[in-house]
Design a protein around this motif. Structure first.
Motif, mmCIF file in Angstrom:
data_model
loop_
_atom_site.group_PDB
_atom_site.id
_atom_site.type_symbol
_atom_site.label_atom_id
_atom_site.label_comp_id
_atom_site.label_asym_id
_atom_site.label_seq_id
_atom_site.Cartn_x
_atom_site.Cartn_y
_atom_site.Cartn_z
ATOM 1 N N THR A 18 0.821 -1.209 0.000
ATOM 2 C CA THR A 18 0.000 0.000 0.000
ATOM 3 C C THR A 18 0.857 1.262 0.000
ATOM 4 O O THR A 18 0.617 2.203 -0.768
ATOM 5 C CB THR A 18 -0.942 0.013 1.214
ATOM 6 O OG1 THR A 18 -1.781 -1.144 1.174
ATOM 7 C CG2 THR A 18 -1.812 1.255 1.217
ATOM 8 N N PHE A 19 1.877 1.269 0.854
ATOM 9 C CA PHE A 19 2.720 2.461 0.985
ATOM 10 C C PHE A 19 3.480 2.749 -0.310
ATOM 11 O O PHE A 19 3.456 3.879 -0.823
ATOM 12 C CB PHE A 19 3.711 2.274 2.136
ATOM 13 C CG PHE A 19 4.569 3.477 2.391
ATOM 14 C CD1 PHE A 19 4.123 4.518 3.183
ATOM 15 C CD2 PHE A 19 5.833 3.573 1.822
ATOM 16 C CE1 PHE A 19 4.910 5.639 3.408
ATOM 17 C CE2 PHE A 19 6.639 4.691 2.035
ATOM 18 C CZ PHE A 19 6.175 5.723 2.835
ATOM 19 N N ILE A 20 4.149 1.740 -0.869
ATOM 20 C CA ILE A 20 4.979 1.968 -2.056
ATOM 21 C C ILE A 20 4.116 2.245 -3.275
ATOM 22 O O ILE A 20 4.463 3.078 -4.119
ATOM 23 C CB ILE A 20 5.905 0.765 -2.309
ATOM 24 C CG1 ILE A 20 6.814 0.538 -1.103
ATOM 25 C CG2 ILE A 20 6.756 0.989 -3.557
ATOM 26 C CD1 ILE A 20 7.679 -0.706 -1.205
ATOM 27 N N ALA A 21 2.969 1.561 -3.383
ATOM 28 C CA ALA A 21 2.073 1.808 -4.526
ATOM 29 C C ALA A 21 1.672 3.274 -4.576
ATOM 30 O O ALA A 21 1.673 3.901 -5.640
ATOM 31 C CB ALA A 21 0.843 0.915 -4.420
ATOM 32 N N LYS A 125 10.473 -2.041 8.695
ATOM 33 C CA LYS A 125 10.790 -2.890 7.542
ATOM 34 C C LYS A 125 10.110 -2.375 6.281
ATOM 35 O O LYS A 125 10.709 -2.345 5.206
ATOM 36 C CB LYS A 125 10.355 -4.331 7.813
ATOM 37 C CG LYS A 125 11.222 -5.073 8.815
ATOM 38 C CD LYS A 125 10.738 -6.509 8.992
ATOM 39 C CE LYS A 125 11.602 -7.276 9.970
ATOM 40 N NZ LYS A 125 11.132 -8.680 10.138
ATOM 41 N N ALA A 126 8.847 -1.976 6.408
ATOM 42 C CA ALA A 126 8.117 -1.458 5.246
ATOM 43 C C ALA A 126 8.746 -0.157 4.759
ATOM 44 O O ALA A 126 8.868 0.072 3.553
ATOM 45 C CB ALA A 126 6.647 -1.241 5.607
ATOM 46 N N SER A 127 9.169 0.691 5.688
ATOM 47 C CA SER A 127 9.829 1.941 5.334
ATOM 48 C C SER A 127 11.137 1.679 4.601
ATOM 49 O O SER A 127 11.419 2.284 3.554
ATOM 50 C CB SER A 127 10.100 2.766 6.599
ATOM 51 O OG SER A 127 10.871 3.912 6.306
ATOM 52 N N ASP A 180 11.803 17.516 -5.503
ATOM 53 C CA ASP A 180 10.728 17.655 -4.511
ATOM 54 C C ASP A 180 10.013 16.328 -4.273
ATOM 55 O O ASP A 180 9.630 16.014 -3.136
ATOM 56 C CB ASP A 180 9.719 18.707 -4.975
ATOM 57 C CG ASP A 180 10.294 20.109 -4.941
ATOM 58 O OD1 ASP A 180 11.289 20.329 -4.224
ATOM 59 O OD2 ASP A 180 9.746 20.999 -5.627
ATOM 60 N N GLY A 181 9.824 15.554 -5.334
ATOM 61 C CA GLY A 181 9.150 14.270 -5.187
ATOM 62 C C GLY A 181 9.898 13.331 -4.259
ATOM 63 O O GLY A 181 9.289 12.616 -3.451
ATOM 64 N N LEU A 182 11.232 13.326 -4.342
ATOM 65 C CA LEU A 182 12.031 12.473 -3.464
ATOM 66 C C LEU A 182 12.049 13.003 -2.037
ATOM 67 O O LEU A 182 12.053 12.223 -1.077
ATOM 68 C CB LEU A 182 13.460 12.359 -3.998
ATOM 69 C CG LEU A 182 13.625 11.583 -5.310
ATOM 70 C CD1 LEU A 182 15.089 11.529 -5.722
ATOM 71 C CD2 LEU A 182 13.067 10.158 -5.176
ATOM 72 N N ARG A 186 10.867 10.713 1.039
ATOM 73 C CA ARG A 186 11.721 10.452 2.200
ATOM 74 C C ARG A 186 11.026 10.840 3.499
ATOM 75 O O ARG A 186 11.154 10.149 4.515
ATOM 76 C CB ARG A 186 13.035 11.214 2.068
ATOM 77 C CG ARG A 186 13.924 10.829 0.890
ATOM 78 C CD ARG A 186 14.505 9.427 0.982
ATOM 79 N NE ARG A 186 13.668 8.412 0.400
ATOM 80 C CZ ARG A 186 13.711 8.040 -0.871
ATOM 81 N NH1 ARG A 186 14.530 8.622 -1.719
ATOM 82 N NH2 ARG A 186 12.927 7.056 -1.298
ATOM 83 N N GLN A 187 10.278 11.943 3.480
ATOM 84 C CA GLN A 187 9.568 12.364 4.682
ATOM 85 C C GLN A 187 8.464 11.372 5.037
ATOM 86 O O GLN A 187 8.222 11.083 6.212
ATOM 87 C CB GLN A 187 8.989 13.770 4.499
ATOM 88 C CG GLN A 187 10.038 14.865 4.485
ATOM 89 C CD GLN A 187 10.912 14.844 5.721
ATOM 90 O OE1 GLN A 187 10.416 14.975 6.842
ATOM 91 N NE2 GLN A 187 12.219 14.666 5.541
ATOM 92 N N ALA A 188 7.776 10.840 4.017
ATOM 93 C CA ALA A 188 6.739 9.837 4.257
ATOM 94 C C ALA A 188 7.358 8.563 4.819
ATOM 95 O O ALA A 188 6.799 7.930 5.732
ATOM 96 C CB ALA A 188 5.990 9.543 2.961
ATOM 97 N N GLU A 189 8.520 8.170 4.303
ATOM 98 C CA GLU A 189 9.209 6.978 4.811
ATOM 99 C C GLU A 189 9.670 7.182 6.244
ATOM 100 O O GLU A 189 9.599 6.260 7.071
ATOM 101 C CB GLU A 189 10.401 6.647 3.908
ATOM 102 C CG GLU A 189 9.978 6.099 2.548
ATOM 103 C CD GLU A 189 11.101 6.099 1.527
ATOM 104 O OE1 GLU A 189 10.925 5.497 0.452
ATOM 105 O OE2 GLU A 189 12.163 6.719 1.789
ATOM 106 N N LEU A 190 10.124 8.393 6.552
ATOM 107 C CA LEU A 190 10.535 8.699 7.925
ATOM 108 C C LEU A 190 9.347 8.598 8.879
ATOM 109 O O LEU A 190 9.463 8.038 9.979
ATOM 110 C CB LEU A 190 11.142 10.099 7.992
ATOM 111 C CG LEU A 190 11.510 10.619 9.383
ATOM 112 C CD1 LEU A 190 12.538 9.721 10.039
ATOM 113 C CD2 LEU A 190 12.035 12.058 9.298
ATOM 114 N N GLN A 191 8.211 9.141 8.474
ATOM 115 C CA GLN A 191 7.009 9.070 9.303
ATOM 116 C C GLN A 191 6.631 7.616 9.578
ATOM 117 O O GLN A 191 6.262 7.258 10.702
ATOM 118 C CB GLN A 191 5.852 9.787 8.607
ATOM 119 C CG GLN A 191 6.009 11.296 8.521
ATOM 120 C CD GLN A 191 5.922 11.965 9.880
ATOM 121 O OE1 GLN A 191 5.029 11.665 10.674
ATOM 122 N NE2 GLN A 191 6.846 12.864 10.171
ATOM 123 N N LEU A 192 6.732 6.763 8.563
ATOM 124 C CA LEU A 192 6.411 5.344 8.735
ATOM 125 C C LEU A 192 7.435 4.666 9.624
ATOM 126 O O LEU A 192 7.083 3.864 10.492
ATOM 127 C CB LEU A 192 6.355 4.656 7.372
ATOM 128 C CG LEU A 192 6.011 3.159 7.365
ATOM 129 C CD1 LEU A 192 4.637 2.923 7.992
ATOM 130 C CD2 LEU A 192 6.048 2.612 5.930
#
Length: 235
Positions: A18-21, A125-127, A180-182, A186-192
Motif C-alpha cells: 500500500t505504501f509503495i504503490a 521494515k516497510a519503510s 521535490d518528489g524524493l 523520504r519524509q513519508a518513509e521517515l514518518q512510517l
C-alpha cells in the motif's frame, strides 16, 4: 517457506504494498480503487508530463525509465531486469508484490557490523523496503545511512543520512539536483519508520485536556455593584 517469510506475507508485505504503490503512482492507485472492475478503455493520468493512458499503459518515470503500473520498469534490450507488462490489473499487482518481496527479503537479511540481524518492527521494515525499492539494494549497502547508521546502531545518524531533505536520498541520479518528489517520499518513509515509537510515546504520555473554568465576570461600576447586592443582577 520460513516462518519469517510467512509472517511477512501478511504484515510487512501488506504495509509495503500500500505504501509503495501510493508513493510510486498515487494516481493509478486511486484510479484502480475508483473502478469496480478493470476495463481496457479506462484511462488515467500518471503524472503532469504524461497524457491520459490506459491503466496498464507505459509512462516515463522521473529518471527517464520506461515504466508501468506501480513503478515497475519495463523489460527492454537495455534493461533485461525489467518486467513484461501484464494484461490485467491483478497480474500487474502480483508482479509488484513479487518485486517488493525481493526487497523485503533483502531487508530481513540486513545485519549490523557484528553480523547480528537488525531488530526492526514491521513499519520500519516497510519503510526500508520502500527506500530500497527506490534507490536499489547495492546503493543502500554502500551508503552512509547503512554503514555509519543502521550497521552501528546509530538510528539518528541513519535517519539523517537517509531521510533528510538536504543530505538524504533526495537527489537525481547525477547527484546534483534535489527533487521535490524524493523529498516528499523520504519524509513519508521517515514518518512510517517512526510510527511505532510515536505510538508508544502517546500511550506513555497521553495528552490530558484541562477543563476550562469560566471566570466570574466582575462588576465594573458602582451601580452594578449595588444592583448585584440587591439581587437585581444574577451571576
Amino acid at each position: 517457506m520460513s516462518e519469517q517469510r510467512i509472517k511477512d506475507l501478511g504484515t510487512v508485505l501488506d504495509k509495503a504494498f500500500t505504501f509503495i504503490a501510493k508513493q510510486e503512482n498515487q494516481a493509478l492507485y486511486d484510479a484502480i480503487l475508483s473502478f469496480k472492475r478493470y476495463d481496457e478503455n479506462s484511462m488515467y493520468k500518471p503524472n503532469a508530463n504524461t497524457p491520459l493512458i490506459p491503466l496498464l499503459g507505459e509512462y516515463v518515470d522521473p529518471s527517464g525509465n520506461r515504466t508501468y503500473g506501480f513503478g515497475l520498469e519495463v523489460r527492454t534490450a537495455n534493461n533485461m531486469g525489467g518486467v513484461i507488462p501484464a494484461k490485467t490489473v491483478p497480474e500487474m499487482e502480483l508482479q509488484f508484490k513479487e518485486r517488493i518481496q525481493k526487497d523485503i527479503d533483502f531487508v530481513n537479511k540486513l545485519t549490523d557490523s557484528k553480523g547480528k540481524r537488525l531488530n526492526l518492527d514491521d513499519n520500519q521494515k516497510a519503510s526500508l523496503t520502500s527506500l530500497v525499492y527506490n534507490i536499489g539494494q547495492t546503493g543502500f549497502l554502500k551508503s552512509k545511512a547503512y554503514k555509519e547508521g543502521l550497521a552501528v546502531g546509530d538510528i539518528e545518524r541513519f535517519k539523517k543520512e537517509a531521510f533528510d531533505s538536504k543530505i538524504g536520498f533526495v537527489k537525481d541520479k547525477k547527484g546534483g539536483t534535489i527533487l521535490d518528489g524524493l523529498v516528499n517520499r523520504r519524509q513519508a518513509e521517515l514518518q512510517l519508520f517512526e510510527l511505532a515509537e510515536r505510538e508508544r510515546q502517546e500511550e506513555t504520555n497521553p495528552i490530558v485536556e484541562t477543563p476550562q473554568i469560566e471566570k466570574e465576570k466582575l462588576p465594573v461600576t458602582r451601580s452594578e455593584i449595588f444592583a448585584r447586592r440587591a439581587g437585581l443582577i444574577k451571576n
